[in-house]
Design an enzyme around this catalytic site. Structure first.
Site, PDB file in Angstrom:
ATOM      1  N   ASP A   1       0.823  -1.211   0.000  1.00 40.74           N
ATOM      2  CA  ASP A   1       0.000   0.000   0.000  1.00 40.74           C
ATOM      3  C   ASP A   1       0.855   1.257   0.000  1.00 40.74           C
ATOM      4  OD1 ASP A   1      -2.283  -1.478  -0.093  1.00 40.74           O
ATOM      5  OD2 ASP A   1      -2.597  -1.484   2.062  1.00 40.74           O
TER       6      ASP A   1
ATOM      7  N   SER B   1     -13.434  -1.692  -4.368  1.00 44.80           N
ATOM      8  CA  SER B   1     -12.852  -1.922  -3.048  1.00 44.80           C
ATOM      9  C   SER B   1     -12.903  -0.613  -2.277  1.00 44.80           C
ATOM     10  CB  SER B   1     -11.449  -2.485  -3.176  1.00 44.80           C
ATOM     11  OG  SER B   1     -10.608  -1.493  -3.658  1.00 44.80           O
ATOM     12  N   LEU B   2     -12.268  -0.602  -1.129  1.00 46.75           N
ATOM     13  CA  LEU B   2     -12.376   0.570  -0.259  1.00 46.75           C
ATOM     14  C   LEU B   2     -11.072   1.345  -0.231  1.00 46.75           C
ATOM     15  CD1 LEU B   2     -14.006  -1.231   2.787  1.00 46.75           C
ATOM     16  CD2 LEU B   2     -15.131   0.369   1.245  1.00 46.75           C
TER      17      LEU B   2
ATOM     18  N   GLU C   1     -17.378  -2.130  11.337  1.00 45.52           N
ATOM     19  CA  GLU C   1     -17.341  -3.591  11.150  1.00 45.52           C
ATOM     20  C   GLU C   1     -15.900  -4.047  11.157  1.00 45.52           C
ATOM     21  OE1 GLU C   1     -19.101  -4.173   7.328  1.00 45.52           O
ATOM     22  OE2 GLU C   1     -20.959  -3.176   7.911  1.00 45.52           O
TER      23      GLU C   1
ATOM     24  N   LYS D   1     -12.805  -5.815   9.361  1.00 37.66           N
ATOM     25  CA  LYS D   1     -12.405  -6.052   7.974  1.00 37.66           C
ATOM     26  C   LYS D   1     -11.832  -7.462   7.936  1.00 37.66           C
ATOM     27  CE  LYS D   1      -9.985  -3.911   4.121  1.00 37.66           C
ATOM     28  NZ  LYS D   1      -9.414  -5.120   3.567  1.00 37.66           N
TER      29      LYS D   1
ATOM     30  N   ASP E   1     -10.176 -10.778   6.465  1.00 36.58           N
ATOM     31  CA  ASP E   1      -9.104 -10.953   5.487  1.00 36.58           C
ATOM     32  C   ASP E   1      -9.254 -12.310   4.791  1.00 36.58           C
ATOM     33  OD1 ASP E   1      -6.874 -10.427   4.067  1.00 36.58           O
ATOM     34  OD2 ASP E   1      -5.449 -10.818   5.682  1.00 36.58           O
TER      35      ASP E   1
ATOM     36  N   TYR F   1     -22.670  -6.648   2.981  1.00 38.98           N
ATOM     37  CA  TYR F   1     -23.083  -5.580   2.064  1.00 38.98           C
ATOM     38  C   TYR F   1     -24.214  -6.102   1.185  1.00 38.98           C
ATOM     39  CZ  TYR F   1     -22.244  -1.813  -1.428  1.00 38.98           C
ATOM     40  OH  TYR F   1     -22.346  -0.742  -2.260  1.00 38.98           O
TER      41      TYR F   1
ATOM     42  N   CYS G   1      28.943 -27.191   5.375  1.00 40.50           N
ATOM     43  CA  CYS G   1      27.708 -27.701   5.973  1.00 40.50           C
ATOM     44  C   CYS G   1      27.865 -27.780   7.498  1.00 40.50           C
ATOM     45  CB  CYS G   1      27.390 -29.090   5.398  1.00 40.50           C
ATOM     46  SG  CYS G   1      25.956 -29.838   6.191  1.00 40.50           S
TER      47      CYS G   1
ATOM     48  N   CYS H   1      27.778 -31.684   8.533  1.00 43.77           N
ATOM     49  CA  CYS H   1      28.753 -32.722   8.158  1.00 43.77           C
ATOM     50  C   CYS H   1      30.076 -32.138   7.652  1.00 43.77           C
ATOM     51  CB  CYS H   1      28.145 -33.654   7.103  1.00 43.77           C
ATOM     52  SG  CYS H   1      27.925 -32.853   5.511  1.00 43.77           S
TER      53      CYS H   1
ATOM     54  N   CYS I   1      25.308 -36.954   5.280  1.00 45.04           N
ATOM     55  CA  CYS I   1      24.883 -35.781   6.052  1.00 45.04           C
ATOM     56  C   CYS I   1      23.615 -36.145   6.846  1.00 45.04           C
ATOM     57  CB  CYS I   1      24.631 -34.627   5.085  1.00 45.04           C
ATOM     58  SG  CYS I   1      24.177 -33.112   5.912  1.00 45.04           S
TER      59      CYS I   1
HETATM   60  S1  IVH Z   1     -17.442  -3.311   2.216  1.00 44.75           S
HETATM   61  C1  IVH Z   1     -18.037  -0.802  -1.636  1.00 44.75           C
HETATM   62  N1  IVH Z   1     -16.993  -4.500   4.506  1.00 44.75           N
HETATM   63  O1  IVH Z   1     -12.150  -5.415   1.942  1.00 44.75           O
HETATM   64  C2  IVH Z   1     -17.656  -1.454  -0.357  1.00 44.75           C
HETATM   65  N2  IVH Z   1     -15.452  -4.920   2.746  1.00 44.75           N
HETATM   66  O2  IVH Z   1     -10.858  -3.054   0.280  1.00 44.75           O
HETATM   67  C3  IVH Z   1     -17.591  -2.896  -0.410  1.00 44.75           C
HETATM   68  N3  IVH Z   1     -13.697  -6.530   3.326  1.00 44.75           N
HETATM   69  O3  IVH Z   1     -13.042  -6.056  -1.357  1.00 44.75           O
HETATM   70  C4  IVH Z   1     -16.781  -3.571   0.620  1.00 44.75           C
HETATM   71  N4  IVH Z   1     -14.336  -6.918   5.383  1.00 44.75           N
HETATM   72  O4  IVH Z   1     -13.079  -7.995   0.275  1.00 44.75           O
HETATM   73  C5  IVH Z   1     -16.548  -4.321   3.247  1.00 44.75           C
HETATM   74  N5  IVH Z   1     -16.769  -5.504   6.589  1.00 44.75           N
HETATM   75  C6  IVH Z   1     -16.341  -5.340   5.344  1.00 44.75           C
HETATM   76  C7  IVH Z   1     -15.194  -6.004   4.857  1.00 44.75           C
HETATM   77  C8  IVH Z   1     -14.781  -5.756   3.536  1.00 44.75           C
HETATM   78  C9  IVH Z   1     -13.450  -7.213   4.454  1.00 44.75           C
HETATM   79  C10 IVH Z   1     -12.852  -6.602   2.106  1.00 44.75           C
HETATM   80  C11 IVH Z   1     -13.608  -6.828   0.833  1.00 44.75           C
HETATM   81  C12 IVH Z   1     -13.297  -5.660  -0.045  1.00 44.75           C
HETATM   82  C13 IVH Z   1     -12.081  -5.083   0.598  1.00 44.75           C
HETATM   83  C14 IVH Z   1     -12.108  -3.578   0.470  1.00 44.75           C
END
Ligand code: IVH
Length: 669
Positions: free
Chosen positions: A37, A82-83, A112, A114, A116, A225, A405, A408, A429
């Protein structure tokens, strides 16, 4: 100029593309999410600063793709974005203020976890699961419905009757830590490459062609979601409660917050508590609750403006490097390991960390007594990520990779352009000898029921020097009982019986058990069916070996080298005398036909009567050849359900016959 912005942008793009490939295609990440990131942010900011270098194919312009060619591609009805994410609390505050300004009215934030794992979009029509699609590139994903149907926490039919006629619900598929640990243990036993973390294991599982394997992996899910035209309420949180009533698994760690303080309380609580959860999480997601307000805030080109992810820092600790030790594996590969002053990290005490190879040590410019930063991301073994040069001790010696090694004393060798050193002394060995015996006894090889500690004891006391010695132990039963620690009559007899039983293990598994380099289970099977007796194989040359389907030069060379060594022949003769199977059984030979001789068959889709692997074996048993891709050389396509449209199109273009499993079974009857 090497430091010009253009060069820097190009270098970052190239590096990020490589990490994306390793992550999405190979399921084998080579960088932590955090570092990825950071680099992506660095690239984006350079690209903003120098718009003249814009490139639509830059890794900053996409969210990554996990598209797998063998599944049907489906276009998402609503793109799967994604977020935006951050590692800083200030940016969480900024987000909150942006929302406040954007709405100019009261609002609630739902916090919430997140999760993985692997994101998934599920479509329900009239309360039934119709389709499950992975995110893919956000626009199109893989149709993995057959696999997802095996996940117990995903309802196939909904409870109640107040759900919309059609809607989508998105969430995460997860592999619990306990399942992940067990799976990796089994893979280690079989000398297969380990999964780096539960996310990769989960993604690898969902891409399996055989739903039975998916079912056996006990995946789990959390949904977070809901999308559709007629959702039950205008509140995201309230909709999730409804979804829970309909039978979806919704995380209990979901909270509606009315202030920034509430949000930070949630973050602080879960930053600690998440370590006790059965599944992996990597942050917190904040979402504006009202769907109307979400619509008002809208999206940027990539992310929603109404949500953000706050990611937890990978846990790090600072400690001192005491020494470096070197481990020698079954193949002679030498791996450096850092011995550290014990330090607490993610609830466990870390004393050792992986150093991978000589290049890694040199990149860190590691010195003894250095203060080092150890990290435990989603990975299993902690690693050293940084050296604090300001604290370097003047007397600490630079770490030099060993030349001989440690077990040996033999001079180590390293192939041209390779990163790994090997000990070439495979006959004397000790860890190589013990490693080979440990491989020999594993379940998928000879299935002799004993652990590595037993092998260690038997070796240390001088009872075994090679695998053939295992079969002479029965003559020393009483001696074993009296000489070995914690060995009673019962455990000794169990071991001796298990060794005796291994004499009926079929030829192809014995071949695998020998531990010939590059001869895994599949190759062993191919060799056994092409060379029915080990003597044929011993006498085979590279050319004749390469006639066998999928045996290339590297494997053929390795097999010839193995059988050219006298010591290996002596062991095989000894094992033969003891009664091990060195020929294909009559039963298997009798099932072999040449009904499919000269035919190349491509298998596509999923089947009812046999698994794909079984069909592959049947094709080989009948003299046919399996192939993964359609070409003018393809004779038939054995098609099950869900055959990919691109395959179908190609087959039609080339005029190749498509047969179903009943036709196929008829063909070989
Ligand atoms: S909301 C438009 N909620 O994180 C928003 N995502 O970078 C849709 N993820 O691709 C995603 N926990 O795979 C949402 N509680 C949560 C999440 C979540 C994990 C993942 C998801 C998404 C990525 C976002």
């Amino acid at each position: 100029m090497n430091n010009s912005p253009k060069k820097k942008i190009e270098a970052l793009r190239e590096e990020l593309n490589m990490h994306n490939y390793n992550y999405y295609v190979l399921s084998n990440p080579t960088i932590s999410d955090y570092d990825f990131d950071l680099k992506l942010k660095e690239l984006s900011s350079l690209e903003n600063q120098y718009p003249e270098y814009f490139d639509p194919n830059s890794p900053s312009q996409r969210v990554g793709s996990d598209i797998n060619k063998t599944f049907k591609q489906v276009t998402h009805k609503y793109p799967m974005l994604s977020l935006g994410n951050t590692y800083s609390r200030e940016e969480v505050e900024d987000f909150y203020e942006r929302v406040q300004k954007g709405l100019n009215s009261d609002f609630e934030i739902v916090c919430e976890l997140k999760y993985d794992g692997v994101s998934i979009s599920l479509t329900y029509i009239k309360g039934e699961l119709i389709q499950a699609v992975t995110r893919g590139d956000g626009i199109q994903g893989d149709d993995v419905t057959a696999n997802v149907r095996t996940i117990r926490s995903i309802p196939l039919k909904l409870h109640g009757n107040d759900f919309p006629d059609e809607f989508e619900i998105r969430g995460e598929i997860l592999m619990p830590w306990s399942v992940f640990d067990q799976l990796n243990k089994e893979r280690a036993d079989q000398e297969e490459q380990l999964f780096a973390n539960p996310r990769n294991a989960c993604s690898g599982t969902l891409k399996q062609q055989d739903p039975k394997i998916v079912a056996s992996r006990k995946l789990d899910s959390f949904l977070y979601y809901m999308l559709g035209e007629n959702l039950p309420t205008d509140g995201h949180y309230e909709n999730l409660l409804k979804a829970q009533e309909w039978g979806f698994k919704i995380s209990k760690a979901t909270k509606k917050c009315k202030s920034l303080n509430d949000v930070f309380d949630f973050i602080n609580h879960w930053d600690i508590e998440r370590k006790n959860l059965p599944v992996a999480t990597d942050g917190i997601v904040l979402k504006v609750n009202s769907l109307t307000q979400q619509r008002n805030l809208g999206f940027t080109s990539k992310f929603p403006r109404w949500a953000i992810a706050y990611k937890f820092q990978a846990e790090k600790a600072l400690t001192r490097l005491l020494s470096v030790s070197y481990q020698v594996g079954r193949t002679g590969a030498v791996t450096p390991v850092a011995n550290l002053e014990p330090v607490k990290l993610s609830g466990t005490t870390v004393k050792r960390a992986s150093l991978y190879n000589e290049d890694y040590i040199n990149q860190l410019d590691l010195h003894i007594n250095d203060w080092v930063s150890v990290e435990k991301g989603g990975e299993i073994i902690p690693k050293i990520t940084e050296v604090d040069l300001s604290k370097r001790d003047l007397f600490g010696e630079k770490v030099q990779f060993i030349k001989i090694c440690p077990e040996c004393g033999t001079l180590l060798t390293k192939g041209n352009g390779e990163a790994i050193y090997y000990c070439p002394n495979d006959t004397e060995c000790p860890p190589q000898i013990k490693g080979r015996m440990e491989h020999f006894i594993t379940r998928r090889a000879m299935n002799i029921v004993c652990g590595p500690e037993t092998i260690e004891q038997l070796y240390e006391k001088g009872y075994i020097r090679n695998v053939a010695d295992l079969y002479t132990l029965k003559n020393r039963r009483d001696e074993l009982i009296s000489q070995l620690e914690r060995w009673g009559e019962k455990s000794t007899d169990n071991l001796l019986n298990s060794i005796e039983n291994s004499k009926s293990v079929p030829y192809e598994r014995v071949l695998f058990a020998l531990g010939i380099r590059y001869v895994g289970e599949t190759v062993a099977k191919k060799l056994a069916s092409a060379f029915h007796k080990i003597d044929f194989l011993i006498n085979a040359n590279v050319d004749s070996l390469m006639q066998v389907d999928e045996i290339g030069d590297k494997i053929a060379q390795s097999v010839v080298k193995y059988f050219s060594e006298e010591k290996n022949i002596v062991i095989i003769e000894e094992l033969k005398k003891q009664g091990l199977q060195f020929e294909l059984s009559e039963d298997i030979i009798s099932k072999q036909t040449d009904k499919l001789k000269g035919l190349t068959i491509v298998i596509s889709g999923t089947f009812e009567k046999h698994s794909r692997d079984e069909y592959k074996a049947i094709i080989e048993q009948n003299g046919g050849k399996n192939s993964g891709s359609i070409s003018s050389k393809t004779s038939y396509i054995l098609a099950g359900d869900n055959m990919g449209p691109s395959k179908l199109e190609k087959a039609q273009k080339l005029g190749i016959s498509i047969i179903n499993e009943n036709d196929f079974l008829e063909l070989i009857k």
